[in-house]
Design an enzyme around this catalytic site. Structure first.
Site, mmCIF file in Angstrom:
data_model
loop_
_atom_site.group_PDB
_atom_site.id
_atom_site.type_symbol
_atom_site.label_atom_id
_atom_site.label_comp_id
_atom_site.label_asym_id
_atom_site.label_seq_id
_atom_site.Cartn_x
_atom_site.Cartn_y
_atom_site.Cartn_z
ATOM 1 N N TYR A 129 60.489 56.883 85.209
ATOM 2 C CA TYR A 129 58.910 56.696 84.949
ATOM 3 C C TYR A 129 58.000 56.921 85.948
ATOM 4 C CZ TYR A 129 60.660 54.228 80.867
ATOM 5 O OH TYR A 129 61.405 53.756 79.373
ATOM 6 N N LYS A 183 74.674 52.195 85.817
ATOM 7 C CA LYS A 183 75.492 53.298 85.377
ATOM 8 C C LYS A 183 75.987 54.083 86.502
ATOM 9 C CE LYS A 183 77.425 55.634 81.837
ATOM 10 N NZ LYS A 183 78.454 55.194 80.841
ATOM 11 N N ASP A 216 75.748 51.130 78.883
ATOM 12 C CA ASP A 216 76.284 51.378 77.521
ATOM 13 C C ASP A 216 77.012 50.219 77.007
ATOM 14 O OD1 ASP A 216 78.010 52.197 79.601
ATOM 15 O OD2 ASP A 216 78.738 53.922 78.444
ATOM 16 N N ASP A 240 63.856 49.056 79.570
ATOM 17 C CA ASP A 240 62.904 49.460 78.588
ATOM 18 C C ASP A 240 63.751 49.253 77.231
ATOM 19 O OD1 ASP A 240 60.658 49.965 77.089
ATOM 20 O OD2 ASP A 240 60.689 52.124 77.891
ATOM 21 N N ASP A 244 63.890 46.214 73.774
ATOM 22 C CA ASP A 244 63.638 46.567 72.566
ATOM 23 C C ASP A 244 64.785 46.211 71.630
ATOM 24 O OD1 ASP A 244 61.103 47.943 73.494
ATOM 25 O OD2 ASP A 244 61.219 49.236 71.964
HETATM 26 MG MG MG Z 1 59.164 50.342 75.293
#
Ligand code: MG
Ligand code: NAI
Length: 349
Positions: A129, A183, A216, A240, A244
């Site tokens: 980001y 990861k 994962d 992020d 969700d």
């Molecule tokens: Mg989002």
């Protein structure tokens, strides 16, 4: 009651349904009986189209003068638009809001899994980001930089372990646990640094169980057995996506709040976006934003008022006052009124 200064709250509705849900949350805040001074501010895509900037300097200055901010949602184009950058990213960086806290708690609605009470602590300042992308070979090849630092990894891990301790104080029956997501088996250096740093921090909190999980398999286990998680800490992108997914497990985006926090500020917001498909219809679910307002109060030293709002949301959902995203036919206004009504009956502790 002791006389307190009013809390100065910046309100940034933004675009789309942000303009429906922020005013709803404001009314619920007012109904708590606490004393507020609200400052209404502009930001977002429409502000950009009108003024050439998505986060006007007056908005930023006013936010910096407030105790906390409630942010609705903004529309962001998926293509690059010269001069446009997301105001929420700009706010996070201007106020150094280095943590994004996203609770996921079971709700009395269809589709919510039972027994879930977890908190995703997402690093909010780096990873992919940082948006350092460039094109090569005439656009046939794109390079995106991913930045992980020890400094940012250490402070987000500190916050995760501290929050695990705070949560444990309220839930003595559960041993606090922090799950470190990464990861590092593939990204040995970048995620390796995140992992190593978080596990070093873990050693300072012997009362909190620390575990690690590859991202994962984390998604897999989160969906299979969300009840086992307590605090989950992750770099920005993984956090992020995981949050969700977690929101989907407990009733969806219409209910999911978040708070961006740092040493010098807090900006609470619903997880959802501007929802152009339902904007202007009066049917947006205001509860994510109302729950975000509760998180804001909790971070501004008003945890009792925050709990009262959460209780009123619970009463409203249990009574089946649901907007269409939850399978009901209530409007934004119906839900807002129901929460305010419920709040009037929730005892002040
Ligand atoms: Mg989002
Ligand atoms: P979205 O969250 O706006 O909508 C996804 C789906 O969920 C839509 O079908 C929408 O109707 C539904 N939904 C979302 N919130 C709801 C609510 N409160 N009540 C009822 N239904 C709700 O995500 P989408 O469609 O990917 O993005 C739309 C715009 O929002 C884009 O411009 C995107 O850039 C922006 N966005 C902004 C965010 C922010 O301001 N923090 C976060 C995510 C997206």
């Amino acid at each position: 009651m002791d006389v307190k200064q009013p809390l100065r709250i910046a309100l940034i509705p933004g675009d789309g349904i942000g303009r429906d849900v922020v005013p709803a949350a404001r009314r619920v805040l007012e109904a708590t009986g606490l004393s507020f001074q609200f400052v209404e501010l502009e930001a977002g895509w429409e502000t950009f189209e009108r003024t050439g900037t998505a986060l006007p300097p007056e908005t930023l200055a006013a936010v910096q003068g407030c105790d906390g901010t409630l942010f609705g949602a903004v529309s962001s184009p998926s293509r690059r638009v010269a001069g446009y950058s997301s105001p929420i990213l700009a706010l996070r960086s201007a106020l150094d809001l280095y943590a994004n806290l996203r609770p996921a708690i079971s709700q009395p609605v269809p589709g919510s899994r039972g027994g879930v009470n977890l908190l995703i602590v997402r690093e909010n300042t780096e990873c992919l980001y940082v948006k350092r992308e460039h094109e090569e070979e005439g656009g046939e090849r794109v390079i995106a930089e991913r930045v992980i630092t020890r400094h940012a990894s250490a402070r987000i891990a500190q916050m995760a372990f501290q929050l695990a301790q705070t949560r444990a104080a309220a839930r003595p029956e559960r041993r606090p646990r922090v799950t470190v997501v990464h990861k590092a088996n593939v990204l040995n250096l970048s995620d390796g640094l995140f992992r190593r740093t978080a596990l070093e921090v873990a050693a300072q909190y012997p009362d909190v169980e620390a575990e690690e999980q590859l991202v994962d398999s984390m998604v897999y286990r989160l969906i299979r057995e969300p009840q086992r998680y307590d605090v989950v800490v992750a770099p920005n992108l993984y956090g992020d996506i995981l949050s969700d997914a977690a929101a989907a497990l407990v009733g969806g985006l219409g209910l999911a709040p978040s708070a961006n926090v740092g040493a010098h500020g807090v900006v609470a917001e619903p997880v959802h976006g501007s929802a152009p498909d339902i904007a202007g219809q009066g049917i947006a679910n205001p509860l994510a934003c109302i729950a975000a307002a509760a998180l804001l109060l909790a971070h501004l030293g008003e945890p009792a008022a925050a709990r009262r709002i959460e209780a009123a949301v619970d009463v409203t959902l249990s009574a089946g006052v649901w907007t269409p995203d939850l399978g009901g036919s209530a409007t934004t206004e119906d839900v807002t009124r129901a929460v305010m009504e419920a709040l009037a009956h929730v005892p002040i502790l």
